[in-house]
Design an enzyme around this catalytic site. Structure first.
Site, PDB file in Angstrom:
ATOM      1  N   SER A 138       0.858  -1.186   0.000  1.00 13.08           N
ATOM      2  CA  SER A 138       0.000   0.000   0.000  1.00 13.08           C
ATOM      3  C   SER A 138       0.896   1.238   0.000  1.00 13.08           C
ATOM      4  CB  SER A 138      -0.945  -0.036   1.209  1.00 13.08           C
ATOM      5  OG  SER A 138      -1.882   1.021   1.155  1.00 13.08           O
ATOM      6  N   HIS A 165      -2.368  -1.029  -3.412  1.00  7.77           N
ATOM      7  CA  HIS A 165      -3.397  -0.012  -3.228  1.00  7.77           C
ATOM      8  C   HIS A 165      -2.920   1.289  -3.870  1.00  7.77           C
ATOM      9  CE1 HIS A 165      -4.727  -2.205   0.708  1.00  7.77           C
ATOM     10  NE2 HIS A 165      -5.166  -2.807  -0.380  1.00  7.77           N
ATOM     11  N   ASP A 258      -4.685  -4.782   5.733  1.00  6.85           N
ATOM     12  CA  ASP A 258      -5.033  -5.596   4.583  1.00  6.85           C
ATOM     13  C   ASP A 258      -3.847  -6.462   4.175  1.00  6.85           C
ATOM     14  OD1 ASP A 258      -6.609  -6.582   2.496  1.00  6.85           O
ATOM     15  OD2 ASP A 258      -5.961  -5.019   1.116  1.00  6.85           O
TER      16      ASP A 258
END
Length: 316
Positions: A138, A165, A258
């Protein structure tokens, strides 16, 4: 919110002589976060110097014209995230940016000593045509992924599936930029695509990327999972289920959690797992969750991840 917030106008106000005055202001006021418009003259130079002299969370605004080259150069220089700036942004857009900057302002690099966790006993997994490397990342991820892929040999004997992400509309540009950074072939993943050894597949915006036991990719349009689409957990979980002990999972820098559950599934099924260590993370969030969950077999600095992947793939 943050103590000081700069946008492109504030930075460009330093004058035609360059960014020295703006950089001096950054040093004196110590802002929590920076917003830099990439249409500004010498914006990339500013990012490079700021990250060298006083590292600060940076959100780069990309005008979306022609290519995304400057956006990914900004990420390579240390910007944490990029977002598209429309030609005539309205109040709703700037309110969204304010919320995003509030999150980025909380990012701090945490430095810990590297450690290791004992590997779990291997379990039998399904038969698959080749081993697989699945990577989750991310904030700060594009730069970290770039460094890993640059160190991979052209004949790397496994495909690599990546969930990063990033703002909608940037994954195609991310794939193109990464393809210039590595000898491997980098592609934005497509539905029912058969993976190839030595190729890298980026999860596209707006869909979850899954892998099947026969080596094919699936783009899943189900709703976001805990706020993310694509979801790192879904990619890693599908890799665990489909590849079992022939799967290698990696979780890199990023905010939140995540990917931690998916990495744990890989380890529980006998696969091998890596979490980036705190010292080399831009944001030690996702890897920390994985470590605390017992999902990481190895906790490694960024420059040791690629050599470890090469060693492991050869024994899968």
């Amino acid at each position: 919110m943050s103590r000081t917030l700069f946008d492109s106008d504030a930075l460009s106000s330093a004058g035609e002589c360059g960014f020295s005055e703006a950089l001096s202001t950054v040093r004196e006021q110590i802002p929590d976060v920076l917003l830099i418009d990439l249409t500004s003259v010498d914006a990339l130079d500013a990012i490079e110097r700021i990250m060298a002299e006083r590292p600060t969370p940076i959100l780069a605004l990309d005008p979306g014209m022609l290519s995304r080259e400057e956006a990914f150069r900004a990420l390579a220089l240390g910007a944490l995230d990029v977002a598209e700036r429309p030609a005539s942004p309205g109040p709703e857009y700037w309110h969204a940016m304010a919320r995003r900057l509030t999150v980025l302002a909380q990012v701090r690099v945490v430095r810990h000593v590297q450690g290791k966790l004992k590997r779990l006993a291997a379990h039998e997994g399904p038969e698959v045509p080749f081993p697989l490397v699945a990577i989750a990342a991310s904030l700060g991820g594009p730069k970290a992924i770039s460094q890993i892929l640059r160190m991979m040999p052209r004949n790397f004997p496994a495909p690599v599936a990546i969930c990063q992400h990033i703002s909608d509309g940037f994954t195609e540009g991310l794939a193109h930029w990464l393809s210039t950074e590595t000898p491997l072939k980098v592609l934005e993943a497509t539905h029912e695509q058969m993976m190839e050894k030595g190729a890298v597949y980026i999860a596209p915006s707006g869909g979850h990327l899954l892998v099947r036991p026969d080596g094919k990719l699936v783009l899943d349009t189900r709703p976001p999972v805990r706020g993310f689409r694509p979801s790192c957990d879904l990619l890693l979980s599908s890799a665990a289920e489909s590849f079992g002990r022939r799967c290698i999972g990696v979780i890199l820098t990023g905010m939140g959690r995540d990917g931690a559950r998916g990495l744990k599934e890989i380890r529980d099924r006998g696969g091998r797992t890596i979490a980036q260590n705190a010292e080399t993370c831009a944001v030690y969030g996702m890897p920390r969750e994985a470590v605390q969950m017992g999902a990481a077999e190895e906790i490694l600095p960024l420059d040791r991840i690629a050599p470890t992947l090469v060693d492991w793939v050869e024994t899968c």
